[in-house]
Design a protein around this motif. Structure first.
Motif, short mmCIF file in Angstrom:
data_model
loop_
_atom_site.label_atom_id
_atom_site.label_comp_id
_atom_site.label_asym_id
_atom_site.label_seq_id
_atom_site.Cartn_x
_atom_site.Cartn_y
_atom_site.Cartn_z
N THR A 11 0.82 -1.20 0.00
CA THR A 11 0.00 0.00 0.00
C THR A 11 0.86 1.25 0.00
N ARG A 12 1.91 1.25 0.81
CA ARG A 12 2.81 2.42 0.85
C ARG A 12 3.43 2.66 -0.52
N ILE A 13 3.94 1.62 -1.14
CA ILE A 13 4.57 1.76 -2.46
C ILE A 13 3.54 2.22 -3.49
N PHE A 14 2.36 1.61 -3.47
CA PHE A 14 1.31 1.99 -4.41
C PHE A 14 0.93 3.46 -4.26
N LEU A 15 0.72 3.91 -3.03
CA LEU A 15 0.32 5.30 -2.80
C LEU A 15 1.40 6.28 -3.23
N LEU A 16 2.65 5.98 -2.91
CA LEU A 16 3.72 6.89 -3.33
C LEU A 16 3.90 6.88 -4.84
N ALA A 17 3.73 5.72 -5.47
CA ALA A 17 3.91 5.61 -6.93
C ALA A 17 2.76 6.21 -7.72
N ILE A 48 13.64 12.91 -3.58
CA ILE A 48 13.13 12.91 -2.20
C ILE A 48 11.98 11.92 -2.08
N LEU A 49 11.09 11.90 -3.06
CA LEU A 49 9.97 10.95 -3.03
C LEU A 49 10.48 9.51 -3.03
N LEU A 50 11.49 9.23 -3.82
CA LEU A 50 12.08 7.89 -3.84
C LEU A 50 12.70 7.55 -2.48
N ALA A 51 13.40 8.52 -1.89
CA ALA A 51 14.01 8.30 -0.57
C ALA A 51 12.93 8.05 0.48
N VAL A 52 11.82 8.79 0.40
CA VAL A 52 10.70 8.58 1.32
C VAL A 52 10.16 7.16 1.16
N ALA A 53 10.08 6.68 -0.05
CA ALA A 53 9.59 5.32 -0.29
C ALA A 53 10.52 4.28 0.32
N VAL A 54 11.81 4.44 0.11
CA VAL A 54 12.79 3.48 0.63
C VAL A 54 12.80 3.49 2.16
N LEU A 57 9.68 1.98 3.86
CA LEU A 57 9.60 0.52 4.03
C LEU A 57 10.17 0.12 5.39
N GLY A 58 11.23 0.79 5.80
CA GLY A 58 11.77 0.55 7.14
C GLY A 58 10.81 0.98 8.23
N TRP A 59 10.14 2.12 8.00
CA TRP A 59 9.13 2.58 8.97
C TRP A 59 8.03 1.54 9.11
N GLU A 60 7.60 0.96 8.01
CA GLU A 60 6.53 -0.03 8.08
C GLU A 60 6.93 -1.24 8.92
N LEU A 61 8.20 -1.63 8.83
CA LEU A 61 8.68 -2.73 9.67
C LEU A 61 8.60 -2.35 11.14
N LEU A 62 9.00 -1.13 11.46
CA LEU A 62 8.92 -0.66 12.85
C LEU A 62 7.47 -0.56 13.31
N TYR A 63 6.60 0.01 12.47
CA TYR A 63 5.19 0.14 12.83
C TYR A 63 4.56 -1.24 13.04
N HIS A 64 4.92 -2.18 12.19
CA HIS A 64 4.37 -3.53 12.32
C HIS A 64 4.79 -4.14 13.66
N LEU A 65 6.04 -3.95 14.03
CA LEU A 65 6.51 -4.45 15.32
C LEU A 65 5.74 -3.80 16.46
N LEU A 66 5.58 -2.49 16.41
CA LEU A 66 4.85 -1.79 17.47
C LEU A 66 3.39 -2.21 17.54
N GLU A 87 8.37 10.68 10.61
CA GLU A 87 8.88 10.37 9.27
C GLU A 87 9.44 11.62 8.60
N GLY A 88 8.76 12.73 8.75
CA GLY A 88 9.25 13.99 8.17
C GLY A 88 10.55 14.44 8.82
N LEU A 89 10.61 14.32 10.15
CA LEU A 89 11.85 14.71 10.84
C LEU A 89 13.02 13.84 10.43
N LEU A 90 12.82 12.54 10.32
CA LEU A 90 13.91 11.65 9.90
C LEU A 90 14.36 11.99 8.49
#
Length: 145
Positions: A11-17, A48-54, A57-66, A87-90
């Motif tokens: 979903t994240r990749i689809f929305l950004l793309a 920047i959009l590509l960097a946000v996408a990459v 994906l790490g954020w999603e792993l963290l969110y999933h853990l939480l 996410e914006g601050l990072l």
């Protein structure tokens, strides 16, 4: 509800793309604090959009853990909106540290405007039209395929 990790990543990749690419194209000509040609500004914005996408994906792993610590294994909608802050601050820290390849520097006003517009647009799309137009998406735990 997007309970599966694979569904969240897709979903994240689809929305950004889709939403992210279109909103970036629309907002770049109006970005404050830009210097250089419009083509350079577009290149920077899409990098920047590509960097946000990459990084996302790490954020999603963290969110999933939480989320595993929550009884329903999902975020309330407001939490999804508020994730714009960390996410914006990072992303800004990564940009300032020169850790995003291809970007020498970007004004904070440029980054903040683009990030906020794209983030708000994809959040609104995911919580509005996407739920209506993609009923099967919701029934398969957020997986697109």
């Amino acid at each position: 509800m997007i309970p599966t990790l694979a569904g969240r990543l897709q979903t994240r990749i689809f929305l950004l793309a889709t939403v992210g690419v279109v909103l970036t194209a629309l907002v770049v000509p109006a970005l404050p604090g830009t210097s250089g040609s419009l083509a350079e500004t577009y290149l920077t914005a899409y990098l920047i959009l590509l960097a946000v996408a990459v990084v996302g994906l790490g954020w999603e792993l963290l969110y999933h853990l939480l989320m595993q610590f929550r009884w329903d294994k999902d975020w309330p909608t407001l939490f999804g909106l508020l994730t714009i802050i960390p996410e914006g601050l990072l992303m800004w820290v990564l940009l300032e540290a020169g850790l995003v390849p291809g970007i020498d520097g970007v004004a904070f006003s440029t980054f903040a405007t683009m990030f906020a517009v794209v983030w708000a647009g994809q959040w609104l799309f995911a919580n509005g039209p996407m739920r209506v137009l993609s009923v099967q998406w919701r029934l398969r735990g957020g997986r697109l395929f």
